[in-house]
Write an enzyme that holds these catalytic residues in place. Sequence first.
Site, PDB file in Angstrom:
ATOM      1  N   THR A  36      46.317  39.034  43.832  1.00 48.65           N
ATOM      2  CA  THR A  36      47.656  39.597  43.673  1.00 48.65           C
ATOM      3  C   THR A  36      47.743  40.990  44.275  1.00 48.65           C
ATOM      4  OG1 THR A  36      48.065  38.293  41.713  1.00 48.65           O
ATOM      5  CG2 THR A  36      49.352  40.290  41.915  1.00 48.65           C
ATOM      6  N   TYR A  49      55.502  35.092  43.473  1.00 47.11           N
ATOM      7  CA  TYR A  49      54.917  35.772  44.629  1.00 47.11           C
ATOM      8  C   TYR A  49      53.779  34.917  45.158  1.00 47.11           C
ATOM      9  CZ  TYR A  49      50.988  36.944  41.622  1.00 47.11           C
ATOM     10  OH  TYR A  49      49.910  36.857  40.789  1.00 47.11           O
ATOM     11  N   SER A  82      42.505  34.202  43.620  1.00 48.77           N
ATOM     12  CA  SER A  82      41.146  33.942  43.131  1.00 48.77           C
ATOM     13  C   SER A  82      41.030  32.610  42.396  1.00 48.77           C
ATOM     14  CB  SER A  82      40.632  35.102  42.285  1.00 48.77           C
ATOM     15  OG  SER A  82      41.262  35.134  41.034  1.00 48.77           O
ATOM     16  N   THR A 115      42.675  38.556  39.888  1.00 51.36           N
ATOM     17  CA  THR A 115      42.210  38.792  38.513  1.00 51.36           C
ATOM     18  C   THR A 115      41.819  37.500  37.788  1.00 51.36           C
ATOM     19  OG1 THR A 115      44.472  38.690  37.651  1.00 51.36           O
ATOM     20  CG2 THR A 115      43.627  40.874  38.285  1.00 51.36           C
ATOM     21  N   ASP A 116      42.294  36.336  38.287  1.00 57.30           N
ATOM     22  CA  ASP A 116      42.066  35.092  37.537  1.00 57.30           C
ATOM     23  C   ASP A 116      40.586  34.778  37.343  1.00 57.30           C
ATOM     24  OD1 ASP A 116      44.785  34.780  37.432  1.00 57.30           O
ATOM     25  OD2 ASP A 116      44.886  33.065  38.798  1.00 57.30           O
ATOM     26  N   LYS A 188      39.410  38.441  30.961  1.00 58.74           N
ATOM     27  CA  LYS A 188      40.863  38.537  31.127  1.00 58.74           C
ATOM     28  C   LYS A 188      41.496  37.991  29.851  1.00 58.74           C
ATOM     29  CE  LYS A 188      44.657  37.533  34.301  1.00 58.74           C
ATOM     30  NZ  LYS A 188      45.123  36.939  35.559  1.00 58.74           N
ATOM     31  N   GLU A 309      25.004  25.253  13.256  1.00 62.36           N
ATOM     32  CA  GLU A 309      25.430  23.932  12.765  1.00 62.36           C
ATOM     33  C   GLU A 309      24.892  22.812  13.646  1.00 62.36           C
ATOM     34  OE1 GLU A 309      29.421  23.309  10.961  1.00 62.36           O
ATOM     35  OE2 GLU A 309      29.838  25.306  11.736  1.00 62.36           O
TER      36      GLU A 309
HETATM   37  N1  ASP Z   1      46.340  34.345  40.777  1.00 64.66           N
HETATM   38  C1  ASP Z   1      46.029  35.694  41.136  1.00 64.66           C
HETATM   39  C2  ASP Z   1      44.599  35.741  41.615  1.00 64.66           C
HETATM   40  O1  ASP Z   1      43.714  35.631  40.816  1.00 64.66           O
HETATM   41  C3  ASP Z   1      46.260  36.606  39.985  1.00 64.66           C
HETATM   42  C4  ASP Z   1      45.885  38.054  40.213  1.00 64.66           C
HETATM   43  O2  ASP Z   1      45.230  38.442  41.153  1.00 64.66           O
HETATM   44  O3  ASP Z   1      46.280  38.874  39.344  1.00 64.66           O
HETATM   45  O4  ASP Z   1      44.390  35.874  42.774  1.00 64.66           O
END
Ligand code: ASP
Length: 352
Positions: A36, A49, A82, A115-116, A188, A309
Amino acid sequence: MLRSLFGISLLIYGLSAYGQAGKPLPAVKIIATGGTIAGEAATSAQAGYTSGQVGVETLIKAVPTLSKVARVSGEQISNVGSQDMSDEIWLKLAKRVNQLAAMRDVDGIAITHGTDTMEETAYFLHLVAKTRKPVVLTGSMRPSTALSADGPLNIYNAVAVAADPQAVGRGVLVSINDQIHSAHDVIKTDTTATDTFMSPYHGLIGATAYGVSQYYRGPFKKHTVQSEFSVDNVNSLPRVDIIYVYEDMPGDVVDAIVKLGAKGIVVAGVGNGNMPKAVMDALGRAAKAGVVVVRASRVALGFVGRNVEVDDNKMSFVAAEELNPPKARVLLRLGLLKTKDPKQIQTMFNTY
Ligand code: ASP
């Protein structure tokens, strides 16, 4: 005339390449992978986006103040969201990080990433990057075209951390939203919020305010130069699948994964890595057939210990300790490059 122009350009170069004490600024390489942070939307105020649209030079140009903290140069390894991160990109990235880190004129590496799956890539590099130099991942939750885009300050801070001698030897870091996390701990936690990354179990490595950082601790477990894992001669990674456990789950899901060729299975179990009897029986069959089974949890917090367990000794299972399922998968894949013995793999989970 020419001499005075030359003098001015030297002065400009001097201001941008040298710090206040007249010492050259640290050299930081920025490796861009997409995400992103490199995303674009049609307008500045909309949710939709596309990730991975702008290149590394545009990312650098968006933060002109970078030249105050480091001498930066960039290279593009991939330009993907990602969610499309792959073994091919991981191996290319890890090998390039090791090459760059071995160069005398590179002081640190900042990596822009979606971020994913950032927590998985960061932990992978934490185990295979052979360097004490800072390797710092960052990303953003808002695309580069958005109102209040969070990317530029995140890049600025990540480059500052990568340039910071205090970050040396702390393993691979994630610098985002003014916080510094260990690759081992960070997760995350929110699908859209800018403060999505947390290290809830172990806490922060440090915090950054406009490029100036404070550090609180180092990672608890082994990493980077102390790690036994290497990707030097590795061109592929073993298949490991994750199964998410739920009420009345049937065991045939496990049988199907084994048939598909999984060398390992990570169980995102309920509670302390538990599962219904049908799934336990199927995983027992898988373990007997030589598939390494690691019990993690679908719960966000806590660790999964041995023999609570589930009788791990009897079943020949491995307990994931404090690694969540995607990170347990990373360690299991690297472990499987060395051994299929669940006891040895358990030792790795206790160590990394
Ligand atoms: N879908 C995006 C990615 O992981 C989300 C992000 O970068 O915040 O590339």
